[in-house]
Design an enzyme around this catalytic site. Structure first.
Site, PDB file in Angstrom:
ATOM      1  NE  ARG A 222     -15.260 -11.056   6.705  1.00 63.18           N
ATOM      2  CZ  ARG A 222     -16.169 -11.566   6.293  1.00 63.18           C
ATOM      3  NH1 ARG A 222     -16.094 -12.493   6.336  1.00 63.18           N
ATOM      4  NH2 ARG A 222     -17.606 -10.852   6.097  1.00 63.18           N
ATOM      5  CD  GLU A 251     -12.294 -14.136   0.682  1.00 62.36           C
ATOM      6  OE1 GLU A 251     -12.703 -13.638   0.486  1.00 62.36           O
ATOM      7  OE2 GLU A 251     -12.203 -15.210   1.966  1.00 62.36           O
ATOM      8  CG  HIS A 269     -16.096 -15.025   1.293  1.00 62.78           C
ATOM      9  ND1 HIS A 269     -15.544 -14.056   1.498  1.00 62.78           N
ATOM     10  CD2 HIS A 269     -17.131 -15.247   2.059  1.00 62.78           C
ATOM     11  CE1 HIS A 269     -16.367 -13.758   2.832  1.00 62.78           C
ATOM     12  NE2 HIS A 269     -17.237 -14.498   3.235  1.00 62.78           N
TER      13      HIS A 269
HETATM   14  P1  NAP Z   1     -21.710 -12.823  16.075  1.00 66.71           P
HETATM   15  O1  NAP Z   1     -22.746 -13.339  16.748  1.00 66.71           O
HETATM   16  O2  NAP Z   1     -21.338 -11.801  16.293  1.00 66.71           O
HETATM   17  O3  NAP Z   1     -20.573 -14.025  16.894  1.00 66.71           O
HETATM   18  C1  NAP Z   1     -19.288 -13.982  17.189  1.00 66.71           C
HETATM   19  C2  NAP Z   1     -18.272 -14.442  18.253  1.00 66.71           C
HETATM   20  O4  NAP Z   1     -17.299 -13.888  18.223  1.00 66.71           O
HETATM   21  C3  NAP Z   1     -18.966 -14.128  19.402  1.00 66.71           C
HETATM   22  O5  NAP Z   1     -19.425 -15.164  20.435  1.00 66.71           O
HETATM   23  C4  NAP Z   1     -17.696 -12.980  20.391  1.00 66.71           C
HETATM   24  O6  NAP Z   1     -17.699 -13.587  21.216  1.00 66.71           O
HETATM   25  C5  NAP Z   1     -16.965 -14.005  19.736  1.00 66.71           C
HETATM   26  N1  NAP Z   1     -15.599 -12.886  19.288  1.00 66.71           N
HETATM   27  C6  NAP Z   1     -15.138 -11.729  18.764  1.00 66.71           C
HETATM   28  N2  NAP Z   1     -14.087 -11.601  19.029  1.00 66.71           N
HETATM   29  C7  NAP Z   1     -13.577 -12.250  19.862  1.00 66.71           C
HETATM   30  C8  NAP Z   1     -12.270 -12.460  20.014  1.00 66.71           C
HETATM   31  N3  NAP Z   1     -11.829 -10.866  19.803  1.00 66.71           N
HETATM   32  N4  NAP Z   1     -12.108 -13.513  20.830  1.00 66.71           N
HETATM   33  C9  NAP Z   1     -12.836 -14.178  20.802  1.00 66.71           C
HETATM   34  N5  NAP Z   1     -13.667 -14.852  20.534  1.00 66.71           N
HETATM   35  C10 NAP Z   1     -14.055 -13.744  19.970  1.00 66.71           C
HETATM   36  O7  NAP Z   1     -21.655 -13.275  14.933  1.00 66.71           O
HETATM   37  P2  NAP Z   1     -22.127 -14.189  13.948  1.00 66.71           P
HETATM   38  O8  NAP Z   1     -23.174 -13.275  12.887  1.00 66.71           O
HETATM   39  O9  NAP Z   1     -21.715 -15.487  14.173  1.00 66.71           O
HETATM   40  O10 NAP Z   1     -20.806 -14.110  12.668  1.00 66.71           O
HETATM   41  C11 NAP Z   1     -18.677 -14.407  12.772  1.00 66.71           C
HETATM   42  C12 NAP Z   1     -18.295 -13.881  11.800  1.00 66.71           C
HETATM   43  O11 NAP Z   1     -19.055 -15.173  10.474  1.00 66.71           O
HETATM   44  C13 NAP Z   1     -18.694 -12.502  10.826  1.00 66.71           C
HETATM   45  O12 NAP Z   1     -17.959 -12.016  11.654  1.00 66.71           O
HETATM   46  C14 NAP Z   1     -18.219 -12.704   9.549  1.00 66.71           C
HETATM   47  O13 NAP Z   1     -17.063 -12.934  10.024  1.00 66.71           O
HETATM   48  C15 NAP Z   1     -18.080 -14.587   9.213  1.00 66.71           C
HETATM   49  N6  NAP Z   1     -19.321 -14.366   8.288  1.00 66.71           N
HETATM   50  C16 NAP Z   1     -18.896 -15.686   7.156  1.00 66.71           C
HETATM   51  C17 NAP Z   1     -19.546 -15.764   6.159  1.00 66.71           C
HETATM   52  C18 NAP Z   1     -19.021 -16.645   4.597  1.00 66.71           C
HETATM   53  O14 NAP Z   1     -19.620 -16.071   3.435  1.00 66.71           O
HETATM   54  N7  NAP Z   1     -18.545 -17.178   5.152  1.00 66.71           N
HETATM   55  C19 NAP Z   1     -20.651 -15.417   6.478  1.00 66.71           C
HETATM   56  C20 NAP Z   1     -20.997 -14.424   7.551  1.00 66.71           C
HETATM   57  C21 NAP Z   1     -20.180 -14.513   8.907  1.00 66.71           C
HETATM   58  P3  NAP Z   1     -18.938 -13.437  22.521  1.00 66.71           P
HETATM   59  O15 NAP Z   1     -20.039 -13.957  22.700  1.00 66.71           O
HETATM   60  O16 NAP Z   1     -18.693 -13.718  23.987  1.00 66.71           O
HETATM   61  O17 NAP Z   1     -19.689 -11.781  22.450  1.00 66.71           O
END
Ligand code: NAP
Length: 302
Positions: A222, A251, A269
């Site tokens: 993000r 955005e 995005h």
């Molecule tokens: P996820 O499986 O929930 O993984 C999030 C990771 O971030 C986890 O390892 C978590 O730690 C870590 N985290 C959360 N809060 C944190 C903090 N304050 N400090 C350090 N690490 C932290 O999510 P995901 O499916 O991988 O998706 C990640 C993000 O990608 C989404 O939230 C979204 O914003 C973004 N995204 C972008 C697109 C795009 O089109 N560009 C598409 C999809 C998603 P723990 O494992 O220790 O809990």
């Protein structure tokens, strides 16, 4: 007059594909603006805002089905307090977003976009780029997408480093307790953690300085995680070498300063924007709504 029993009111918040809209229209009465108080469902994107004020206007709301995995725009506490279900579309987009992170990393290091532009302009001069292999790669957020990025990066990385809320014993990379230490230990910093208050502007001038003059930033998470003003200053001063950005603070507006830099690769995005991924996301949105309205267990509740 809407038949709430057969076609409940649904508020469509944000763009969805014509195919998903058509599928939803078979089941719901769709509203693109001014949702009525009888609205029972919202379908939104990963950046949609569903705040307490909107929830107050929709007393009949039962479910918010997000077409994406980000939910930083949703007031989860307010939704939970009202017993409103929230679903997302995890896993089905993971590979696509991870692929794009690697594509951005390679494109920045090998100057793919700048050189493409040069060739189109009639040029053939090769500005030397940077070797992509053998770099230390740091991943901020080692969840579904972060792990998929690590899997792809491992064959050509010199080392994998990461930060998450907790260390992952089953992962062979080096854990860092905070992002500044992660940035200092790597050549490429890939951001894949959620947006929201806990991570707002977590990539600041200090983190960029720690990444260093040979460092590259890739953000597919993000825009809110990056202090964009500090990033522009760091790129202009050469504090870091380049950036690949799929997401931005405001955005679809992208700062002109970033557009003018050829050490930066910009992307609208589009992390999950493949035909395959979007079809799977749409199917999961519909499956969650169908489950909810037929009294079955949700497939992917938060
Ligand atoms: P996820 O499986 O929930 O993984 C999030 C990771 O971030 C986890 O390892 C978590 O730690 C870590 N985290 C959360 N809060 C944190 C903090 N304050 N400090 C350090 N690490 C932290 O999510 P995901 O499916 O991988 O998706 C990640 C993000 O990608 C989404 O939230 C979204 O914003 C973004 N995204 C972008 C697109 C795009 O089109 N560009 C598409 C999809 C998603 P723990 O494992 O220790 O809990």
């Amino acid at each position: 007059m809407t038949n709430q029993a057969t076609h409940p009111d649904l508020y469509l918040l944000g763009g969805v594909s014509p195919a998903l809209e058509a599928t939803l229209a078979e089941r719901f009465t769709l509203h693109r603006k001014d949702p009525p108080a009888t609205t029972r469902a919202i379908v939104g994107g990963g950046s949609s805002v569903v705040d307490a004020a909107l929830l107050d206007r929709l007393p009949a709301l039962e479910i918010v089905a997000i077409h994406g995995v980000g939910y930083d725009g949703i007031d989860l506490a307010a939704a939970q307090a009202r017993g409103i279900a929230v679903t997302t579309t995890p896993d089905v987009l993971t590979d696509d977003v991870a692929d794009l992170a690697i594509a951005l990393m390679l494109a920045v290091q090998r100057r793919v976009v700048a050189n493409d532009r040069a060739v189109r302009d009639g040029g053939w001069q090769v500005d030397l780029s940077r070797r992509a292999s053998g770099r230390r790669i740091g991943i901020f957020g080692l969840g579904r997408i972060g792990k998929a990025i690590a899997k792809r990066a491992a064959p050509f990385a010199r080392g994998l480093h990461y930060t998450a809320r907790s260390a992952k014993p089953d992962f062979t990379g080096v854990f860092h307790a905070d992002i500044a230490s992660l940035a200092a230990a790597c050549d490429v910093l890939i951001v894949s953690a959620p947006g929201g208050d806990a991570t707002a502007h977590i990539v600041d001038a200090g983190v960029l300085a720690a990444l260093g003059g040979d460092g590259i930033l890739v953000n597919i998470a993000r825009g809110s995680l990056i202090d964009e003003t500090a990033l522009i200053a760091a790129l202009a001063a050469g504090t870091i070498a380049g950036a690949g950005l799929d997401v931005f603070a405001d955005e679809p507006s992208v700062p002109d300063a970033l557009k003018a830099m050829d050490q930066v690769v910009l992307s609208p995005h589009q992390g999950s924007a493949t035909v395959d991924g979007r079809a799977a996301m749409a199917a999961l949105v519909v499956a969650n709504l169908d489950a909810h309205f037929s009294g079955k267990a949700l497939l992917t509740p938060l």
